[in-house]
Design a protein around this motif. Structure first.
Motif, mmCIF file in Angstrom:
data_model
loop_
_atom_site.group_PDB
_atom_site.id
_atom_site.type_symbol
_atom_site.label_atom_id
_atom_site.label_comp_id
_atom_site.label_asym_id
_atom_site.label_seq_id
_atom_site.Cartn_x
_atom_site.Cartn_y
_atom_site.Cartn_z
ATOM 1 N N MET A 35 0.475 -1.052 0.209
ATOM 2 C CA MET A 35 -0.160 -0.382 -0.010
ATOM 3 C C MET A 35 0.977 1.621 -0.051
ATOM 4 O O MET A 35 0.460 2.236 -0.256
ATOM 5 C CB MET A 35 -0.645 -0.022 1.197
ATOM 6 N N ARG A 36 2.179 1.114 1.019
ATOM 7 C CA ARG A 36 2.785 2.942 0.451
ATOM 8 C C ARG A 36 3.644 2.708 -0.384
ATOM 9 O O ARG A 36 3.153 3.973 -1.459
ATOM 10 C CB ARG A 36 3.574 2.698 1.992
ATOM 11 N N ALA A 37 3.845 1.412 -1.668
ATOM 12 C CA ALA A 37 4.080 1.980 -2.782
ATOM 13 C C ALA A 37 3.445 2.082 -4.040
ATOM 14 O O ALA A 37 3.885 2.827 -4.249
ATOM 15 C CB ALA A 37 4.882 0.169 -3.207
ATOM 16 N N PHE A 38 2.136 2.141 -3.870
ATOM 17 C CA PHE A 38 1.300 2.993 -4.275
ATOM 18 C C PHE A 38 0.904 4.478 -4.040
ATOM 19 O O PHE A 38 0.300 4.496 -4.270
ATOM 20 C CB PHE A 38 0.242 1.469 -4.325
ATOM 21 N N GLY A 39 0.934 4.806 -2.775
ATOM 22 C CA GLY A 39 1.131 5.800 -2.174
ATOM 23 C C GLY A 39 0.613 5.999 -0.880
ATOM 24 O O GLY A 39 -0.267 7.514 -0.841
ATOM 25 N N LEU A 70 -4.431 5.391 3.627
ATOM 26 C CA LEU A 70 -5.481 6.855 3.781
ATOM 27 C C LEU A 70 -4.746 7.296 1.855
ATOM 28 O O LEU A 70 -2.429 7.094 1.929
ATOM 29 C CB LEU A 70 -5.586 7.360 3.977
ATOM 30 N N LYS A 71 -5.062 7.743 1.204
ATOM 31 C CA LYS A 71 -4.064 8.544 0.084
ATOM 32 C C LYS A 71 -5.731 9.616 -0.346
ATOM 33 O O LYS A 71 -6.378 9.945 -0.320
ATOM 34 C CB LYS A 71 -3.961 7.907 -1.021
ATOM 35 N N ARG A 72 -4.381 10.947 0.317
ATOM 36 C CA ARG A 72 -4.900 12.016 -0.759
ATOM 37 C C ARG A 72 -4.510 12.670 -1.532
ATOM 38 O O ARG A 72 -2.745 12.969 -1.265
ATOM 39 C CB ARG A 72 -4.962 13.059 0.491
ATOM 40 N N CYS A 129 -9.591 4.648 -6.519
ATOM 41 C CA CYS A 129 -11.254 3.517 -6.002
ATOM 42 C C CYS A 129 -10.821 2.435 -7.004
ATOM 43 O O CYS A 129 -10.175 1.118 -7.042
ATOM 44 C CB CYS A 129 -12.204 3.905 -5.632
ATOM 45 N N ALA A 130 -11.090 2.903 -8.487
ATOM 46 C CA ALA A 130 -10.690 1.360 -9.269
ATOM 47 C C ALA A 130 -9.531 1.273 -9.357
ATOM 48 O O ALA A 130 -9.241 0.274 -9.503
ATOM 49 C CB ALA A 130 -11.439 1.801 -10.674
ATOM 50 N N ALA A 131 -8.405 2.097 -9.781
ATOM 51 C CA ALA A 131 -7.428 2.292 -9.933
ATOM 52 C C ALA A 131 -6.671 1.053 -8.648
ATOM 53 O O ALA A 131 -5.452 0.261 -8.638
ATOM 54 C CB ALA A 131 -6.070 3.634 -9.595
ATOM 55 N N LEU A 132 -6.810 1.808 -7.990
ATOM 56 C CA LEU A 132 -6.031 0.489 -6.059
ATOM 57 C C LEU A 132 -7.250 -0.757 -6.523
ATOM 58 O O LEU A 132 -6.246 -1.688 -6.144
ATOM 59 C CB LEU A 132 -7.519 1.138 -4.951
ATOM 60 N N GLN A 133 -8.242 -0.829 -6.672
ATOM 61 C CA GLN A 133 -8.864 -2.381 -7.034
ATOM 62 C C GLN A 133 -7.811 -3.288 -8.141
ATOM 63 O O GLN A 133 -7.816 -4.295 -8.413
ATOM 64 C CB GLN A 133 -10.185 -2.642 -7.316
#
Length: 246
Positions: A1-5, A17-19, A44-48
């Protein structure tokens, strides 16, 4: 999750969390269950999509049930309850057909440590109180009653078990109660506090109680015996105000 920002929450390490661009996306995970939400549909879609490349996943659609908490979304807002959990608990304890009561505790009841009262099975008492404490996530009306019965888990007696069974009888008459989060046009913070004075028979300590609203919605609540004996009702009130600030 950290790698994805995403940033890991300091208060809850299962929350990420991501802002970006003034929008917020969040993910909370418990073992193999995840909830993704936010006001940025593209993120949200990109995260999924990103998570599906790392794990085998199944999208269950809009949130309806998570860890025993039922979620109902309507034009009125988001309503959280634990109705099924309560019904299952009443069934497991043989209280499905009990006579309901209007309050979690009998009015004016003062529990205490009494070496002369009839002992009860400690394991059953611990399990029941533990199951009831999980309801505190959506039932602020149980906060005080649960804070009282949890004080006698080390050596429960018949009087204490009767108080626990009364909570179950109260739940029989109100299984569908919960918390409604409405969309309001403000984010003002309001806090309310109260305390008794020397309410405990055993050690004369006072009990604090507080709850906080953000944007008109209840977000925190607590009922807890104070750590020291207050010398006056005024001191007890000051202590509960400092507890809420913490």
């Amino acid at each position: 999750m950290r790698a994805f920002g995403y940033r890991q929450s300091n208060s809850d390490h299962t929350l990420f969390l991501k802002r970006q661009n003034g929008k917020l996306t969040s993910l909370i995970v418990y073992v193999d269950d995840m909830v993704v939400t936010g006001n940025d549909p593209e993120e949200c879609a990109a995260l999924q999509r990103y998570l599906s490349t790392e794990f085998e996943m199944k999208d269950l659609g809009s949130l309806k049930y998570f860890l025993g908490i039922e979620v109902s979304i309507s034009s009125s807002g988001i309503f959280l309850s634990q109705r099924k959990y309560i019904i299952d608990l009443l069934h497991e304890t043989g209280m499905s057909a009990c006579q309901p009561v209007a309050t979690p505790l009998e009015e004016g009841l003062k529990l205490s440590v009494d070496p002369n009262q009839v002992p009860v099975d400690k394991g059953s008492y611990l399990r029941l109180v533990g199951c009831l404490m999980y309801l505190a996530h959506t039932r602020p009306d149980l906060a005080y009653a649960l804070s009282v019965v949890s004080q006698y888990m080390h050596d429960p007696g018949e009087q204490h078990m009767n108080a626990v069974m009364r909570i179950l009888r109260y739940l029989k008459g109100s299984p569908g109660k919960g918390i409604l989060f409405k969309r309001n046009n403000h984010f003002s913070v309001e806090g309310y506090t109260d305390a008794d004075w020397a309410g405990s028979i055993d050690d004369r300590r006072s009990t604090s109680g507080y709850f906080t609203f953000v944007g008109g919605n209840l977000v925190t609540w607590r009922s807890k015996k104070q750590n020291v004996v207050a010398r006056s009702s005024e001191e007890a009130e000051y202590r509960v105000m400092s507890l809420e600030k913490l």
